[in-house]
Design a protein around this motif. Structure first.
Motif, PDB file in Angstrom:
ATOM      1  N   GLU A 248       0.852  -1.194   0.000  1.00 26.31           N
ATOM      2  CA  GLU A 248       0.000   0.000   0.000  1.00 26.31           C
ATOM      3  C   GLU A 248       0.887   1.243   0.000  1.00 26.31           C
ATOM      4  O   GLU A 248       1.553   1.555   0.987  1.00 26.31           O
ATOM      5  N   THR A 249       0.893   1.936  -1.133  1.00 27.15           N
ATOM      6  CA  THR A 249       1.796   3.068  -1.330  1.00 27.15           C
ATOM      7  C   THR A 249       1.027   4.389  -1.309  1.00 27.15           C
ATOM      8  O   THR A 249      -0.192   4.425  -1.180  1.00 27.15           O
ATOM      9  N   TYR A 250       1.772   5.489  -1.444  1.00 27.22           N
ATOM     10  CA  TYR A 250       1.168   6.814  -1.462  1.00 27.22           C
ATOM     11  C   TYR A 250       0.629   7.150  -2.855  1.00 27.22           C
ATOM     12  O   TYR A 250       1.175   6.723  -3.879  1.00 27.22           O
ATOM     13  N   GLY A 251      -0.419   7.964  -2.883  1.00 27.65           N
ATOM     14  CA  GLY A 251      -0.878   8.582  -4.130  1.00 27.65           C
ATOM     15  C   GLY A 251      -1.035   7.624  -5.293  1.00 27.65           C
ATOM     16  O   GLY A 251      -1.763   6.644  -5.219  1.00 27.65           O
ATOM     17  N   THR A 252      -0.319   7.914  -6.368  1.00 23.73           N
ATOM     18  CA  THR A 252      -0.433   7.121  -7.589  1.00 23.73           C
ATOM     19  C   THR A 252       0.548   5.948  -7.624  1.00 23.73           C
ATOM     20  O   THR A 252       0.881   5.434  -8.693  1.00 23.73           O
ATOM     21  N   GLY A 253       1.009   5.528  -6.443  1.00 17.42           N
ATOM     22  CA  GLY A 253       1.878   4.360  -6.383  1.00 17.42           C
ATOM     23  C   GLY A 253       3.305   4.678  -5.997  1.00 17.42           C
ATOM     24  O   GLY A 253       4.239   3.994  -6.425  1.00 17.42           O
ATOM     25  N   ASN A 254       3.485   5.717  -5.171  1.00 20.87           N
ATOM     26  CA  ASN A 254       4.826   6.160  -4.801  1.00 20.87           C
ATOM     27  C   ASN A 254       5.237   5.632  -3.419  1.00 20.87           C
ATOM     28  O   ASN A 254       4.398   5.395  -2.550  1.00 20.87           O
ATOM     29  N   ALA A 255       6.526   5.471  -3.240  1.00 22.19           N
ATOM     30  CA  ALA A 255       7.078   4.985  -1.977  1.00 22.19           C
ATOM     31  C   ALA A 255       8.489   5.545  -1.840  1.00 22.19           C
ATOM     32  O   ALA A 255       9.059   6.076  -2.803  1.00 22.19           O
ATOM     33  N   PRO A 256       9.104   5.449  -0.662  1.00 21.40           N
ATOM     34  CA  PRO A 256      10.472   5.956  -0.500  1.00 21.40           C
ATOM     35  C   PRO A 256      11.442   5.328  -1.499  1.00 21.40           C
ATOM     36  O   PRO A 256      11.314   4.143  -1.833  1.00 21.40           O
ATOM     37  N   SER A 257      12.376   6.139  -1.956  1.00 21.30           N
ATOM     38  CA  SER A 257      13.392   5.656  -2.908  1.00 21.30           C
ATOM     39  C   SER A 257      14.714   5.345  -2.216  1.00 21.30           C
ATOM     40  O   SER A 257      15.762   5.284  -2.867  1.00 21.30           O
ATOM     41  N   LYS A 258      14.671   5.168  -0.912  1.00 24.35           N
ATOM     42  CA  LYS A 258      15.896   4.862  -0.172  1.00 24.35           C
ATOM     43  C   LYS A 258      16.508   3.560  -0.689  1.00 24.35           C
ATOM     44  O   LYS A 258      15.788   2.582  -0.921  1.00 24.35           O
ATOM     45  N   PRO A 259      17.823   3.522  -0.857  1.00 25.90           N
ATOM     46  CA  PRO A 259      18.463   2.316  -1.394  1.00 25.90           C
ATOM     47  C   PRO A 259      18.131   1.049  -0.616  1.00 25.90           C
ATOM     48  O   PRO A 259      17.888  -0.003  -1.218  1.00 25.90           O
ATOM     49  N   TRP A 260      18.101   1.134   0.731  1.00 22.03           N
ATOM     50  CA  TRP A 260      17.824  -0.073   1.507  1.00 22.03           C
ATOM     51  C   TRP A 260      16.438  -0.628   1.203  1.00 22.03           C
ATOM     52  O   TRP A 260      16.235  -1.847   1.147  1.00 22.03           O
ATOM     53  N   PHE A 261      15.480   0.274   0.990  1.00 27.82           N
ATOM     54  CA  PHE A 261      14.105  -0.155   0.716  1.00 27.82           C
ATOM     55  C   PHE A 261      14.012  -0.837  -0.645  1.00 27.82           C
ATOM     56  O   PHE A 261      13.451  -1.943  -0.768  1.00 27.82           O
ATOM     57  N   LEU A 262      14.567  -0.198  -1.665  1.00 25.41           N
ATOM     58  CA  LEU A 262      14.518  -0.772  -3.009  1.00 25.41           C
ATOM     59  C   LEU A 262      15.305  -2.077  -3.083  1.00 25.41           C
ATOM     60  O   LEU A 262      14.890  -3.035  -3.755  1.00 25.41           O
ATOM     61  N   ASP A 263      16.431  -2.144  -2.357  1.00 24.26           N
ATOM     62  CA  ASP A 263      17.219  -3.382  -2.344  1.00 24.26           C
ATOM     63  C   ASP A 263      16.415  -4.540  -1.732  1.00 24.26           C
ATOM     64  O   ASP A 263      16.468  -5.666  -2.226  1.00 24.26           O
ATOM     65  N   MET A 264      15.686  -4.267  -0.659  1.00 20.13           N
ATOM     66  CA  MET A 264      14.880  -5.304  -0.023  1.00 20.13           C
ATOM     67  C   MET A 264      13.767  -5.790  -0.951  1.00 20.13           C
ATOM     68  O   MET A 264      13.467  -6.983  -1.021  1.00 20.13           O
ATOM     69  N   LEU A 265      13.148  -4.852  -1.667  1.00 23.50           N
ATOM     70  CA  LEU A 265      12.089  -5.226  -2.607  1.00 23.50           C
ATOM     71  C   LEU A 265      12.659  -6.087  -3.737  1.00 23.50           C
ATOM     72  O   LEU A 265      12.079  -7.120  -4.104  1.00 23.50           O
ATOM     73  N   ARG A 266      13.803  -5.664  -4.282  1.00 27.69           N
ATOM     74  CA  ARG A 266      14.428  -6.439  -5.365  1.00 27.69           C
ATOM     75  C   ARG A 266      14.771  -7.846  -4.892  1.00 27.69           C
ATOM     76  O   ARG A 266      14.553  -8.827  -5.615  1.00 27.69           O
ATOM     77  N   ALA A 267      15.301  -7.954  -3.697  1.00 30.99           N
ATOM     78  CA  ALA A 267      15.676  -9.271  -3.170  1.00 30.99           C
ATOM     79  C   ALA A 267      14.451 -10.155  -2.995  1.00 30.99           C
ATOM     80  O   ALA A 267      14.487 -11.359  -3.292  1.00 30.99           O
TER      81      ALA A 267
END
Length: 353
Positions: A248-267
């Motif tokens: 569940e993200t903000y607005g039109t599908g946005n979320a923090p772009s912090k490297p740790w967050f994106l890395d966890m999602l990719r993994a």
């Protein structure tokens, strides 16, 4: 020779509509379903053959789970050829989840399954239960040229008939407790029931009902909020046996772009976890191509839930994984509407983008 009477089966699962007040404690307690019919003598004036089945014991809607959905599907499937329509009386708290699940589990549905309930017990003076029940029965029985007017899973509540898998509970107190904010009402009720036939899923060639009984609960909802920590995200994405996440993200599908967050999602995506992006907003659609943060989620392998409700997205994941599909197969099916759970126009717009 007289015409065959239209028949409707009422399935009482539990919830406020079928409760009475304990005179000593003031607490609401479930009572035998027969009392519901006693409290609504108007049902006899509808002219339909009305039968009922009740869960024993009745279940508070906060206790509803996939086993309850399977039980409902079995009751509908076992009685499908006997009745023209079905009304499911259900507590309001999880009604939208149940309606979404049933929309996927009742494949080839060609008869109305109308969920309703109430904010006040049906025996109380100012109850909304009587009108909701009577109108739901009328809708379940409605036919045009011999065919059901609404051959799909719906929620009827306070003058609005809504597609079940487009609906969410929006109020804990008001009588207009449910809304379908991303899809118009299928019917509006005043002095008359006015159907919008252009919005209703019509059955062109009826097929035998195909009930499904397999649901996989190895899914989770992850709601983004300011200050969310790596520990929180890590603990959720590494739940043992996890297969799917509704993000569940903000607005039109946005979320923090912090490297740790994106890395966890990719993994997580690399491990085969399907992550579906839906908006926290009450209305609107995910459009990950619109802003940079959403774009980064798409690049991390997150798929769009378009304008799906959270209830529809999570039950669809349960349904698809329940049938043994691979992660890639689930992704493919999440990108396509099964029973009108999101707007195809959003799909077309994002393909063009």
């Amino acid at each position: 020779m007289s015409e065959k009477k239209i028949s409707v089966l009422i399935i009482y699962t539990g919830g406020t509509i079928g409760m009475i007040q304990d005179p000593e404690t003031g607490a609401l307690m479930p009572f035998n379903f027969d009392h519901l019919l006693d409290n609504v003598p108007e049902l006899k004036r509808l002219g339909f053959l009305i039968s009922s089945i009740q869960f024993e014991p009745p279940i508070d809607s906060s206790e509803i789970d996939p086993a309850s959905w399977i039980r409902l599907v079995k009751i509908i499937a076992d009685n499908y050829d006997t009745y023209d329509g079905f009304v499911v009386l259900h507590g309001t708290d999880t009604m939208a989840y149940t309606a979404s699940a049933l929309s996927f589990m009742l494949e080839n549905l060609a008869k109305p399954v109308i969920l309703t309930g109430s904010q006040l017990p049906i025996g109380m003076l100012r109850t909304d239960g009587k009108e909701n029940l009577i109108t739901a029965i009328e809708i379940a029985a409605a036919k045009e040229n011999g065919f059901p007017v609404v051959p799909e899973v719906c929620i009827f509540f306070q003058n609005h008939l809504m597609r079940g898998n487009r609906t969410s509970k929006i109020s804990a107190e008001n009588f207009n407790a449910f809304r379908s904010l991303n899809y118009p009402a299928l019917a509006r009720v005043g002095m008359h029931i006015r159907y919008d036939n252009n919005l209703i899923n019509k059955v062109r060639v009826p097929k035998p009902l195909k009930p499904h009984y397999l649901m996989d609960t190895n899914v989770v909802i992850l709601k983004i909020f300011p200050g969310i920590t790596p520990q929180t995200v890590d603990s959720i994405l590494n739940i043992p046996h996890l297969k799917g996440v509704v993000l569940e993200t903000y607005g039109t599908g946005n979320a923090p772009s912090k490297p740790w967050f994106l890395d966890m999602l990719r993994a997580a995506v690399a491990r085969g976890i399907v992550i579906v992006n839906v908006t926290q907003c009450s209305s609107g659609s995910v459009q990950m191509s619109l802003y940079g943060p959403g774009n980064k989620l798409a690049q991390a392998g997150i798929i769009s839930g378009y304008d799906s409700t959270t209830e529809a997205a999570i039950t669809k994941l349960m349904f698809l994984f329940g049938h043994g599909l691979s992660s890639e197969e689930v992704k493919d099916r999440m990108r396509l509407p099964l029973t009108g759970e999101y707007s195809t126009q959003h799909l077309e717009d994002q393909i063009e983008a």
